[in-house]
Every structure is written in structure tokens, then in C-alpha cells.
Design a protein around this motif. Sequence first.
Motif, PDB file in Angstrom:
ATOM      1  N   ASP A 239      41.914  53.047  51.216  1.00 49.43           N
ATOM      2  CA  ASP A 239      43.172  52.383  51.523  1.00 49.43           C
ATOM      3  C   ASP A 239      43.578  51.522  50.334  1.00 49.43           C
ATOM      4  OD1 ASP A 239      43.012  53.549  53.999  1.00 49.43           O
ATOM      5  OD2 ASP A 239      42.435  51.710  55.063  1.00 49.43           O
ATOM      6  N   MET A 240      44.883  51.299  50.186  1.00 46.98           N
ATOM      7  CA  MET A 240      45.392  50.632  48.999  1.00 46.98           C
ATOM      8  C   MET A 240      46.182  49.373  49.357  1.00 46.98           C
ATOM      9  SD  MET A 240      46.812  54.116  47.199  1.00 46.98           S
ATOM     10  CE  MET A 240      47.413  53.308  45.721  1.00 46.98           C
ATOM     11  N   VAL A 241      45.952  48.327  48.560  1.00 45.03           N
ATOM     12  CA  VAL A 241      46.774  47.120  48.618  1.00 45.03           C
ATOM     13  C   VAL A 241      47.395  46.950  47.238  1.00 45.03           C
ATOM     14  CG1 VAL A 241      46.801  44.613  48.890  1.00 45.03           C
ATOM     15  CG2 VAL A 241      45.349  46.015  50.369  1.00 45.03           C
ATOM     16  N   MET A 242      48.719  46.941  47.190  1.00 46.15           N
ATOM     17  CA  MET A 242      49.442  46.789  45.938  1.00 46.15           C
ATOM     18  C   MET A 242      50.132  45.430  45.919  1.00 46.15           C
ATOM     19  SD  MET A 242      51.267  50.515  45.927  1.00 46.15           S
ATOM     20  CE  MET A 242      50.318  52.017  46.199  1.00 46.15           C
ATOM     21  N   VAL A 243      50.113  44.789  44.758  1.00 47.97           N
ATOM     22  CA  VAL A 243      50.704  43.465  44.638  1.00 47.97           C
ATOM     23  C   VAL A 243      51.447  43.379  43.305  1.00 47.97           C
ATOM     24  CG1 VAL A 243      50.283  40.981  44.631  1.00 47.97           C
ATOM     25  CG2 VAL A 243      48.766  42.486  45.923  1.00 47.97           C
ATOM     26  N   TYR A 335      45.721  47.167  43.573  1.00 53.76           N
ATOM     27  CA  TYR A 335      46.454  47.405  42.325  1.00 53.76           C
ATOM     28  C   TYR A 335      47.427  46.251  42.143  1.00 53.76           C
ATOM     29  CZ  TYR A 335      44.586  52.128  42.712  1.00 53.76           C
ATOM     30  OH  TYR A 335      43.744  53.206  42.816  1.00 53.76           O
ATOM     31  N   LEU A 336      47.194  45.438  41.098  1.00 57.21           N
ATOM     32  CA  LEU A 336      47.957  44.210  40.896  1.00 57.21           C
ATOM     33  C   LEU A 336      48.703  44.257  39.566  1.00 57.21           C
ATOM     34  CD1 LEU A 336      45.020  41.702  41.652  1.00 57.21           C
ATOM     35  CD2 LEU A 336      46.326  43.068  43.299  1.00 57.21           C
ATOM     36  N   CYS A 337      49.917  43.718  39.555  1.00 55.53           N
ATOM     37  CA  CYS A 337      50.676  43.657  38.312  1.00 55.53           C
ATOM     38  C   CYS A 337      51.526  42.395  38.298  1.00 55.53           C
ATOM     39  CB  CYS A 337      51.558  44.895  38.163  1.00 55.53           C
ATOM     40  SG  CYS A 337      52.267  45.051  36.514  1.00 55.53           S
ATOM     41  N   GLY A 338      51.300  41.538  37.301  1.00 49.58           N
ATOM     42  CA  GLY A 338      52.060  40.304  37.207  1.00 49.58           C
ATOM     43  C   GLY A 338      51.452  39.357  36.192  1.00 49.58           C
ATOM     44  N   SER A 339      51.822  38.092  36.274  1.00 44.09           N
ATOM     45  CA  SER A 339      51.341  37.086  35.337  1.00 44.09           C
ATOM     46  C   SER A 339      49.868  36.775  35.579  1.00 44.09           C
ATOM     47  CB  SER A 339      52.156  35.798  35.490  1.00 44.09           C
ATOM     48  OG  SER A 339      51.918  35.221  36.764  1.00 44.09           O
ATOM     49  N   ALA A 340      49.240  36.165  34.568  1.00 48.86           N
ATOM     50  CA  ALA A 340      47.822  35.821  34.682  1.00 48.86           C
ATOM     51  C   ALA A 340      47.541  34.904  35.868  1.00 48.86           C
ATOM     52  CB  ALA A 340      47.336  35.197  33.375  1.00 48.86           C
ATOM     53  N   GLU A 344      45.070  35.989  38.979  1.00 49.11           N
ATOM     54  CA  GLU A 344      43.852  35.227  39.273  1.00 49.11           C
ATOM     55  C   GLU A 344      43.841  34.737  40.721  1.00 49.11           C
ATOM     56  OE1 GLU A 344      44.051  32.298  36.236  1.00 49.11           O
ATOM     57  OE2 GLU A 344      43.647  33.737  34.618  1.00 49.11           O
ATOM     58  N   SER A 345      44.985  34.221  41.202  1.00 50.84           N
ATOM     59  CA  SER A 345      45.057  33.742  42.589  1.00 50.84           C
ATOM     60  C   SER A 345      44.890  34.897  43.572  1.00 50.84           C
ATOM     61  CB  SER A 345      46.397  33.050  42.834  1.00 50.84           C
ATOM     62  OG  SER A 345      46.531  31.910  42.028  1.00 50.84           O
ATOM     63  N   THR A 346      45.496  36.028  43.245  1.00 57.48           N
ATOM     64  CA  THR A 346      45.425  37.184  44.139  1.00 57.48           C
ATOM     65  C   THR A 346      44.005  37.730  44.210  1.00 57.48           C
ATOM     66  OG1 THR A 346      47.729  37.754  43.643  1.00 57.48           O
ATOM     67  CG2 THR A 346      46.349  39.478  44.614  1.00 57.48           C
ATOM     68  N   VAL A 347      43.344  37.840  43.068  1.00 58.47           N
ATOM     69  CA  VAL A 347      41.960  38.327  43.042  1.00 58.47           C
ATOM     70  C   VAL A 347      41.070  37.430  43.897  1.00 58.47           C
ATOM     71  CG1 VAL A 347      39.916  38.626  41.578  1.00 58.47           C
ATOM     72  CG2 VAL A 347      42.131  39.515  40.823  1.00 58.47           C
ATOM     73  N   LYS A 348      41.259  36.121  43.775  1.00 58.27           N
ATOM     74  CA  LYS A 348      40.464  35.171  44.563  1.00 58.27           C
ATOM     75  C   LYS A 348      40.618  35.438  46.061  1.00 58.27           C
ATOM     76  CE  LYS A 348      39.895  30.211  45.406  1.00 58.27           C
ATOM     77  NZ  LYS A 348      40.368  28.836  45.026  1.00 58.27           N
ATOM     78  N   ASN A 349      41.873  35.641  46.492  1.00 60.38           N
ATOM     79  CA  ASN A 349      42.107  35.874  47.919  1.00 60.38           C
ATOM     80  C   ASN A 349      41.621  37.244  48.372  1.00 60.38           C
ATOM     81  OD1 ASN A 349      43.155  33.351  48.257  1.00 60.38           O
ATOM     82  ND2 ASN A 349      45.291  33.976  48.342  1.00 60.38           N
ATOM     83  N   ILE A 360      39.202  46.298  42.277  1.00 60.02           N
ATOM     84  CA  ILE A 360      40.440  45.571  41.998  1.00 60.02           C
ATOM     85  C   ILE A 360      40.890  45.931  40.582  1.00 60.02           C
ATOM     86  CG2 ILE A 360      41.542  43.320  41.809  1.00 60.02           C
ATOM     87  CD1 ILE A 360      39.437  42.220  43.715  1.00 60.02           C
ATOM     88  N   PHE A 361      42.033  46.576  40.477  1.00 64.44           N
ATOM     89  CA  PHE A 361      42.573  47.021  39.203  1.00 64.44           C
ATOM     90  C   PHE A 361      43.858  46.239  38.929  1.00 64.44           C
ATOM     91  CE2 PHE A 361      40.608  50.543  41.519  1.00 64.44           C
ATOM     92  CZ  PHE A 361      39.534  50.827  40.673  1.00 64.44           C
ATOM     93  N   TYR A 362      44.051  45.808  37.690  1.00 64.14           N
ATOM     94  CA  TYR A 362      45.244  45.015  37.430  1.00 64.14           C
ATOM     95  C   TYR A 362      45.791  45.210  36.020  1.00 64.14           C
ATOM     96  CZ  TYR A 362      41.689  41.784  35.563  1.00 64.14           C
ATOM     97  OH  TYR A 362      40.638  41.227  34.893  1.00 64.14           O
ATOM     98  N   ASP A 363      47.085  44.946  35.928  1.00 66.12           N
ATOM     99  CA  ASP A 363      47.821  44.954  34.673  1.00 66.12           C
ATOM    100  C   ASP A 363      48.397  43.562  34.534  1.00 66.12           C
ATOM    101  OD1 ASP A 363      49.264  45.479  32.419  1.00 66.12           O
ATOM    102  OD2 ASP A 363      50.580  46.973  33.311  1.00 66.12           O
ATOM    103  N   LYS A 364      47.819  42.773  33.620  1.00 62.93           N
ATOM    104  CA  LYS A 364      48.175  41.360  33.493  1.00 62.93           C
ATOM    105  C   LYS A 364      49.226  41.176  32.408  1.00 62.93           C
ATOM    106  CE  LYS A 364      44.662  38.613  33.754  1.00 62.93           C
ATOM    107  NZ  LYS A 364      43.436  37.854  33.401  1.00 62.93           N
TER     108      LYS A 364
END
Length: 366
Positions: A239-243, A335-340, A344-349, A360-364
Motif C-alpha cells: 500500500d502507498m502513502v504519498m505526500v 513517497y514524499l516530495c517537498g522541502s527539507a 523531516e516532519s513527515t518521516v517522523k510521523n 520511505i522514499f523522498y525527493d527533498k
Amino acid sequence: MMTILITVGVISGIATTLALLLTIADVYIANYGEKKIIINDDKELIVEGGSSLLSTLVGNNIFIPSACGGKGSCGYCKCKVNSGAGPVLATELSYLTEEDQRNNVRLSCQIKVKEDMAIEIPEELFNVKQFKGVVEISKDLTDKIKFLRLRITDGQEISFKAGQYLQLTSPPYPGNKDEVYRAYSIASSTKHKDYIDLIIGYVEGGILTTYVHKHLSEGDDVTFNGPYGDFYLQNSDSDMVMVAVGTGMAPIRSILQEMLDKGIERKAVFFFGARSKSDLFMLDEMEMFERELYDFKFIPTLSRPKDEDNWDGFTGRVPDAIADYLEEAPNREAYLCGSAPMIESTVKNLLLKGFTEDKIFYDKFD
């Protein structure tokens, strides 16, 4: 008064003399001649010395990512330089970890080719190409975000993974004398190989965003290179959570298009953050994805809704929405994409909700 004039004249004369000496030194003393660059022990380049390693490689159609365009302010253009780089420079230190330095990792934009070099770069960079295109569509999504469709005109096709990015080039324009390039996530489907879509926000004083928003029009020629990046849709059944927030919509849109095109059946939820209702965009597309994808939910969140928005959706920051909305569950990817700070806040949650870091994969964005 006469003393002041004499002083100004002397200082001006000294400055002129120093500038002349530097010019002479650059022409005669800094003539490094031809140098050899060995890449990954099996490729050899004969180049003219004196330029940065980054620009030298670009001049030979080997493109290393550099979000700042070679200005030494992003740290993306790292590569391993086993010989010929000289000592680590002060301009590199803030971007190089102790492990980087032990492993001969350097910033290619900061070191000059002054002698023969041996370097190592990822093999996939040899698949990066430069493309020429034309602006087929340019339209405003919000008052600060623009959508571009760039049609490739040089006969090539682009192949990329959903989530990757490219580097767009800005030529000199009034107020900017240098050619620069910046990184932007591809927003289009991987099945379209003759054009790419971009979503570009305006940043006050940003060289390339000013070019896009103030100078670039439909019908104009453009140059870009790519693809780059290790942020892309993974081959799994999780399952996927995109942010995403703002222009972070771009790679998520590409991933959603990929899922639709290939009939990928994975449960997915997309949290998208904006300040007010006027900052939301592509809502019709999100509704289409909700109808057409296997099990997809779009959740917009507003951090500062206006009174006239009459907003009845989630109010707050995206990480807060995750904390309130998501339940703990196994077998999920993010899958996260946004400011640092947002990442960081999203990864924590997400970690509090049972996600593991390897999922957890991200494009910072910088």
C-alpha cells in the motif's frame, strides 16, 4: 578634496593593474593544456584543462546532476575522484561528510581539471542525454505555479522512471548574463517519450524560475538534460502513502499516471498540502485518479485557509494530517516530495505509524 581624489585614483589604478595581471595569468600561466580523465577505469576522455570537472564533463555530454547549476550551493554534483583533484577546498567542506572525504568524494563543480584525473560516476549517468525542445504549453496553475509541456524537437526520445527529474537550461536574459540550469521533477507519464511536463513555482530572485515565469513563452526553444534521480515508483505490492506540497505534486503526478497506464492495483492515499484554496491545483485530475485507479484517495490539506475559502476539509500541516488520518498498518511504502522541514516532519510521523525507514522514499527540495 585633492587628497581624496588622489587616493581614489591610486586605488582605481591598483585595482585595474590587479585585474590585468589576473587576466594575463589566466591566459598564460593557467594554460593547463590537454589532460586525460579516466572514468570508471574503462572510459578515457582527452580534454582541455582549466575548467571545472563538472563543466568539462558536461562539455563531453556526460551530465552529472547539479541543482544549483554548478555554483557550489547544492552539493548534488558529488563524484569519486581517485587522483588529480588536489586537496579538499573550503567551498566543499560543508557538503562532504567525513566518510565522503575518506572515500575521495568531491564536488565536481568546485575542482578544476589541472592534471590527469581518475574518477568514478554511476553508470546510469551515461544514459543521461541532452534534448532540444519547444514550449508547447505554458499555463498558470496558480498565481505562482506554472505548468509547462516541452515537446522534444531533435528526433530523440526520453525514457525515464516515474518520479525522476531533469535539468532545464536557462539562457542569458535581461538581468541574468549567464547560462544556468536547475533540477525539476518530471510530471508526465513515462509512456510519452516525445514530450515531458513540468510544474515550476516562482521564487523571488530565482534565476531559472524568473526565466520560466517572466520570459519563457509558448513556441520558445528550450534545452534540458536527464533523466536523473533514485526517487521513483518501486516494483512492489505494498500500500502507498504519498505526500507533497506545492510543486512537489510533479513526481507524484507522474507516479499516478504510471499506475493508471499500467493498471497497477495498489491501495494509495495522497496527502497534498497548500496554504489556501487558491493554492490548490489539478483537482480535476485528482478526481479522475480517484475514479480510475484501483483504490486511491486524495486528501488536500490547507495550512492557512481564508475566510472566503469556506474550507471544510483538513486544516493544518501535511504531517499533522498524517498523524490524525493514518492508522498503523503493515506492508506500506511512502513517497514524499517537498522541502527539507516538511520531509523531516513527515518521516517522523510515518515512523510513529509503523513505517520502516527502508520503505520511505523522498525527493527533498532545497
